[in-house]
Motif scaffolding. Structure first.
Motif, PDB file in Angstrom:
ATOM      1  N   MET A   1     -20.298   1.004  -0.345  1.00  0.00           N
ATOM      2  CA  MET A   1     -19.591   1.468   0.838  1.00  0.00           C
ATOM      3  C   MET A   1     -18.305   2.181   0.431  1.00  0.00           C
ATOM      4  SD  MET A   1     -20.106  -1.772   3.407  1.00  0.00           S
ATOM      5  CE  MET A   1     -21.760  -2.403   3.725  1.00  0.00           C
ATOM      6  N   VAL A   2     -17.947   3.242   1.145  1.00  0.00           N
ATOM      7  CA  VAL A   2     -16.757   3.998   0.837  1.00  0.00           C
ATOM      8  C   VAL A   2     -15.579   3.405   1.587  1.00  0.00           C
ATOM      9  CG1 VAL A   2     -18.072   6.080   0.420  1.00  0.00           C
ATOM     10  CG2 VAL A   2     -17.208   5.622   2.719  1.00  0.00           C
ATOM     11  N   GLY A   3     -14.361   3.864   1.232  1.00  0.00           N
ATOM     12  CA  GLY A   3     -13.177   3.358   1.876  1.00  0.00           C
ATOM     13  C   GLY A   3     -13.107   3.759   3.338  1.00  0.00           C
ATOM     14  N   LEU A   4     -12.360   2.985   4.110  1.00  0.00           N
ATOM     15  CA  LEU A   4     -12.209   3.228   5.540  1.00  0.00           C
ATOM     16  C   LEU A   4     -10.732   3.443   5.840  1.00  0.00           C
ATOM     17  CD1 LEU A   4     -13.307   3.247   8.450  1.00  0.00           C
ATOM     18  CD2 LEU A   4     -12.987   0.764   8.477  1.00  0.00           C
ATOM     19  N   SER A   5     -10.397   4.584   6.420  1.00  0.00           N
ATOM     20  CA  SER A   5      -9.013   4.885   6.769  1.00  0.00           C
ATOM     21  C   SER A   5      -8.627   4.166   8.058  1.00  0.00           C
ATOM     22  CB  SER A   5      -8.827   6.393   6.943  1.00  0.00           C
ATOM     23  OG  SER A   5      -9.020   7.069   5.708  1.00  0.00           O
ATOM     24  N   VAL A   6      -7.526   3.446   8.014  1.00  0.00           N
ATOM     25  CA  VAL A   6      -7.025   2.751   9.187  1.00  0.00           C
ATOM     26  C   VAL A   6      -6.279   3.758  10.064  1.00  0.00           C
ATOM     27  CG1 VAL A   6      -5.471   0.934  10.008  1.00  0.00           C
ATOM     28  CG2 VAL A   6      -6.826   0.586   7.920  1.00  0.00           C
ATOM     29  N   PRO A   7      -6.605   3.844  11.353  1.00  0.00           N
ATOM     30  CA  PRO A   7      -5.915   4.792  12.242  1.00  0.00           C
ATOM     31  C   PRO A   7      -4.402   4.606  12.208  1.00  0.00           C
ATOM     32  CG  PRO A   7      -7.847   3.883  13.323  1.00  0.00           C
ATOM     33  CD  PRO A   7      -7.673   3.092  12.059  1.00  0.00           C
ATOM     34  N   ALA A   8      -3.671   5.699  12.316  1.00  0.00           N
ATOM     35  CA  ALA A   8      -2.216   5.659  12.216  1.00  0.00           C
ATOM     36  C   ALA A   8      -1.577   4.807  13.307  1.00  0.00           C
ATOM     37  CB  ALA A   8      -1.670   7.078  12.274  1.00  0.00           C
ATOM     38  N   GLU A   9      -2.251   4.677  14.455  1.00  0.00           N
ATOM     39  CA  GLU A   9      -1.676   3.904  15.560  1.00  0.00           C
ATOM     40  C   GLU A   9      -1.789   2.391  15.360  1.00  0.00           C
ATOM     41  OE1 GLU A   9      -3.715   4.802  19.190  1.00  0.00           O
ATOM     42  OE2 GLU A   9      -5.710   4.583  18.283  1.00  0.00           O
ATOM     43  N   VAL A 101      -9.451 -11.041  -0.354  1.00  0.00           N
ATOM     44  CA  VAL A 101      -8.724 -11.311   0.885  1.00  0.00           C
ATOM     45  C   VAL A 101      -7.214 -11.422   0.683  1.00  0.00           C
ATOM     46  CG1 VAL A 101      -8.372 -13.008   2.726  1.00  0.00           C
ATOM     47  CG2 VAL A 101     -10.692 -12.344   2.056  1.00  0.00           C
ATOM     48  N   VAL A 102      -6.774 -12.358  -0.138  1.00  0.00           N
ATOM     49  CA  VAL A 102      -5.339 -12.612  -0.270  1.00  0.00           C
ATOM     50  C   VAL A 102      -4.594 -11.407  -0.850  1.00  0.00           C
ATOM     51  CG1 VAL A 102      -3.584 -14.081  -1.325  1.00  0.00           C
ATOM     52  CG2 VAL A 102      -5.649 -15.105  -0.351  1.00  0.00           C
ATOM     53  N   PRO A 103      -5.095 -10.756  -1.924  1.00  0.00           N
ATOM     54  CA  PRO A 103      -4.395  -9.551  -2.410  1.00  0.00           C
ATOM     55  C   PRO A 103      -4.270  -8.469  -1.342  1.00  0.00           C
ATOM     56  CG  PRO A 103      -5.966 -10.317  -4.046  1.00  0.00           C
ATOM     57  CD  PRO A 103      -6.224 -11.114  -2.804  1.00  0.00           C
ATOM     58  N   ALA A 104      -5.317  -8.282  -0.535  1.00  0.00           N
ATOM     59  CA  ALA A 104      -5.272  -7.261   0.509  1.00  0.00           C
ATOM     60  C   ALA A 104      -4.255  -7.611   1.586  1.00  0.00           C
ATOM     61  CB  ALA A 104      -6.656  -7.083   1.132  1.00  0.00           C
ATOM     62  N   VAL A 105      -4.245  -8.876   2.015  1.00  0.00           N
ATOM     63  CA  VAL A 105      -3.299  -9.278   3.056  1.00  0.00           C
ATOM     64  C   VAL A 105      -1.864  -9.113   2.553  1.00  0.00           C
ATOM     65  CG1 VAL A 105      -2.476 -11.191   4.488  1.00  0.00           C
ATOM     66  CG2 VAL A 105      -4.929 -10.835   4.174  1.00  0.00           C
ATOM     67  N   VAL A 195     -16.812  -3.899  10.927  1.00  0.00           N
ATOM     68  CA  VAL A 195     -17.688  -5.047  10.692  1.00  0.00           C
ATOM     69  C   VAL A 195     -17.726  -5.319   9.186  1.00  0.00           C
ATOM     70  CG1 VAL A 195     -20.063  -5.906  10.818  1.00  0.00           C
ATOM     71  CG2 VAL A 195     -19.068  -4.665  12.756  1.00  0.00           C
ATOM     72  N   VAL A 196     -17.490  -6.581   8.833  1.00  0.00           N
ATOM     73  CA  VAL A 196     -17.392  -6.977   7.433  1.00  0.00           C
ATOM     74  C   VAL A 196     -18.737  -7.514   6.956  1.00  0.00           C
ATOM     75  CG1 VAL A 196     -16.126  -8.367   5.755  1.00  0.00           C
ATOM     76  CG2 VAL A 196     -14.971  -7.555   7.838  1.00  0.00           C
ATOM     77  N   VAL A 197     -19.262  -6.914   5.912  1.00  0.00           N
ATOM     78  CA  VAL A 197     -20.545  -7.312   5.345  1.00  0.00           C
ATOM     79  C   VAL A 197     -20.277  -8.146   4.088  1.00  0.00           C
ATOM     80  CG1 VAL A 197     -22.735  -6.503   4.391  1.00  0.00           C
ATOM     81  CG2 VAL A 197     -21.617  -5.213   6.234  1.00  0.00           C
ATOM     82  N   ARG A 198     -20.651  -9.425   4.143  1.00  0.00           N
ATOM     83  CA  ARG A 198     -20.384 -10.348   3.038  1.00  0.00           C
ATOM     84  C   ARG A 198     -21.668 -11.048   2.600  1.00  0.00           C
ATOM     85  NH1 ARG A 198     -15.117  -9.689   1.026  1.00  0.00           N
ATOM     86  NH2 ARG A 198     -13.542 -10.047   2.649  1.00  0.00           N
ATOM     87  N   SER A 217     -15.399  -5.231   1.571  1.00  0.00           N
ATOM     88  CA  SER A 217     -14.211  -5.803   0.946  1.00  0.00           C
ATOM     89  C   SER A 217     -12.985  -5.306   1.688  1.00  0.00           C
ATOM     90  CB  SER A 217     -14.123  -5.391  -0.533  1.00  0.00           C
ATOM     91  OG  SER A 217     -12.857  -5.715  -1.081  1.00  0.00           O
ATOM     92  N   PHE A 218     -11.984  -6.157   1.831  1.00  0.00           N
ATOM     93  CA  PHE A 218     -10.741  -5.733   2.471  1.00  0.00           C
ATOM     94  C   PHE A 218     -10.067  -4.610   1.684  1.00  0.00           C
ATOM     95  CE2 PHE A 218      -9.579  -9.891   4.935  1.00  0.00           C
ATOM     96  CZ  PHE A 218     -10.758  -9.778   5.643  1.00  0.00           C
ATOM     97  N   SER A 219     -10.343  -4.549   0.392  1.00  0.00           N
ATOM     98  CA  SER A 219      -9.729  -3.511  -0.451  1.00  0.00           C
ATOM     99  C   SER A 219     -10.195  -2.108  -0.075  1.00  0.00           C
ATOM    100  CB  SER A 219     -10.034  -3.787  -1.924  1.00  0.00           C
ATOM    101  OG  SER A 219     -11.423  -3.701  -2.175  1.00  0.00           O
ATOM    102  N   GLU A 220     -11.242  -2.022   0.725  1.00  0.00           N
ATOM    103  CA  GLU A 220     -11.758  -0.709   1.145  1.00  0.00           C
ATOM    104  C   GLU A 220     -10.934  -0.093   2.277  1.00  0.00           C
ATOM    105  OE1 GLU A 220     -15.881  -1.233   2.097  1.00  0.00           O
ATOM    106  OE2 GLU A 220     -16.327  -2.151   0.171  1.00  0.00           O
ATOM    107  N   LEU A 221     -10.064  -0.873   2.880  1.00  0.00           N
ATOM    108  CA  LEU A 221      -9.231  -0.359   3.949  1.00  0.00           C
ATOM    109  C   LEU A 221      -8.067   0.456   3.356  1.00  0.00           C
ATOM    110  CD1 LEU A 221      -8.901  -3.293   6.504  1.00  0.00           C
ATOM    111  CD2 LEU A 221     -10.422  -1.307   6.609  1.00  0.00           C
ATOM    112  N   ARG A 222      -7.888   1.659   3.877  1.00  0.00           N
ATOM    113  CA  ARG A 222      -6.780   2.508   3.436  1.00  0.00           C
ATOM    114  C   ARG A 222      -5.777   2.615   4.570  1.00  0.00           C
ATOM    115  NH1 ARG A 222     -11.162   5.902   1.656  1.00  0.00           N
ATOM    116  NH2 ARG A 222     -10.701   7.333   3.383  1.00  0.00           N
ATOM    117  N   LEU A 223      -4.614   2.037   4.367  1.00  0.00           N
ATOM    118  CA  LEU A 223      -3.573   2.080   5.379  1.00  0.00           C
ATOM    119  C   LEU A 223      -3.024   3.493   5.527  1.00  0.00           C
ATOM    120  CD1 LEU A 223      -1.583  -1.195   4.602  1.00  0.00           C
ATOM    121  CD2 LEU A 223      -3.554  -0.873   6.104  1.00  0.00           C
ATOM    122  N   PRO A 224      -2.464   3.814   6.696  1.00  0.00           N
ATOM    123  CA  PRO A 224      -1.957   5.184   6.940  1.00  0.00           C
ATOM    124  C   PRO A 224      -1.016   5.675   5.861  1.00  0.00           C
ATOM    125  CG  PRO A 224      -1.958   3.926   8.974  1.00  0.00           C
ATOM    126  CD  PRO A 224      -2.345   2.966   7.888  1.00  0.00           C
TER     127      PRO A 224
END
Length: 227
Positions: A1-9, A101-105, A195-198, A217-224
Motif C-alpha cells: 500500500m502507498v502512503g496516504l496524505s492527510v487532508p490539510a484541514e 503505532v507508538v512511533p507514529a503517534v 480503514v486499517v488493514v492488519r 501501517s500508521f507510518s503510511e500517513l503523511r501529515l500536511p
C-alpha cells in the motif's frame, strides 16, 4: 500500500483500538483469560445460598454468551474494564500495540496533531491498556478518550458528538478503524476515514477495498507539513 496524505484541514486523529492499534488476538485473549474470579461476588449472605449460587452462575454464563457474540454494550464493556483492572495493575498483563503505532503517534503529537481514542471498550479499559503497556505508560500521548457512552461506533451521530466534545468540525477529524461499518458511519458525519488493514483482521470485500482509503501501517500517513 502507498502512503496516504492527510487532508490539510485535519487537526485531530481519532483511533480505534481492537484491530487498529492493538492485535485482535490480544484483546480477545485478555477478555477470555480474566473472566473467572476477576470480579468478586459474595458467595453467601444470610439464607438462600443455593439461590445465590445459581444467580452467580447464570450471570457468568450470560456474560460469556455476550462475549462470544462480541457484544458492544456499554455495561458489558464496563464489566470487562473492571476485569482488566486487577490484571493490569498487578502487572500480569501489559497492553500490546503494532510496532508502528507508538512511533507514529509520537510523530503526530510533535507535529501538533491532537490524538484521541474511540473504542467500544470502556474508558477505564482504554486507560489501563495505554497506561500499562509494553511501551510503558503512554497515556500522555492522548488528548482524550471516548467509549459507547457518547454513542455506538456505527452511528454517525456519535462522531458529531465527539467533534462537539473536542471543539472542532467533523471535517477536522481523521478516524482510523478496521471496521467498514464504523468507517461508513463516520463518513456520513463528514469525518475523514482510513480503514486499517492488519494481520488477524477480518478480510475486506472487493467493494470495500475500492470504496475506502486503506493503510496497513500508521507510518503510511503523511501529515500536511510533511507533504
Amino acid at each position: 500500500m502507498v502512503g496516504l496524505s492527510v487532508p490539510a484541514e485535519v487537526t485531530a486523529i481519532l483511533l480505534d483500538i481492537e484491530g487498529t492499534t492493538t492485535p485482535i488476538a490480544f484483546v480477545k485473549a485478555e477478555e477470555d483469560a480474566h473472566l473467572d474470579g476477576a470480579v468478586p461476588i459474595p458467595t453467601a449472605f444470610g439464607d438462600g445460598v443455593d439461590d445465590l449460587q445459581q444467580t452467580i452462575q447464570a450471570v457468568v454464563e450470560n456474560v460469556r454468551w455476550q462475549m462470544s457474540l462480541d457484544r458492544k454494550t456499554t455495561a458489558l464493556k464496563q464489566l470487562q474494564g473492571h476485569m482488566w483492572r486487577a490484571a493490569f495493575t498487578a502487572g500480569h498483563v501489559k497492553g500490546e500495540f503494532f510496532a508502528d503505532v507508538v512511533p507514529a503517534v509520537r510523530k503526530w503529537k510533535a507535529a501538533g496533531m491532537k490524538v484521541y481514542v474511540y473504542s467500544s471498550g470502556s474508558i477505564e479499559a482504554q486507560k489501563l491498556l495505554f497506561g500499562h503497556s509494553t511501551e510503558g505508560d503512554i497515556l500522555e500521548l492522548f488528548d482524550g478518550h471516548f467509549d459507547t457512552k457518547i454513542g455506538h461506533k456505527v452511528e454517525s451521530e456519535s462522531y458529531r458528538k465527539i467533534a462537539d466534545s473536542i471543539g472542532c468540525s467533523t471535517k477536522n477529524i481523521l478516524f482510523l478503524t478496521d471496521i467498514t461499518l464504523e468507517a461508513s458511519a463516520a463518513e456520513e458525519a463528514d469525518v475523514h476515514v482510513a480503514v486499517v488493514v492488519r494481520p488477524g483482521n477480518a478480510g475486506l470485500t472487493d467493494d470495500e477495498k475500492t470504496n475506502y482509503q486503506l493503510i496497513s501501517s500508521f507510518s503510511e500517513l503523511r501529515l500536511p507539513s510533511a507533504t
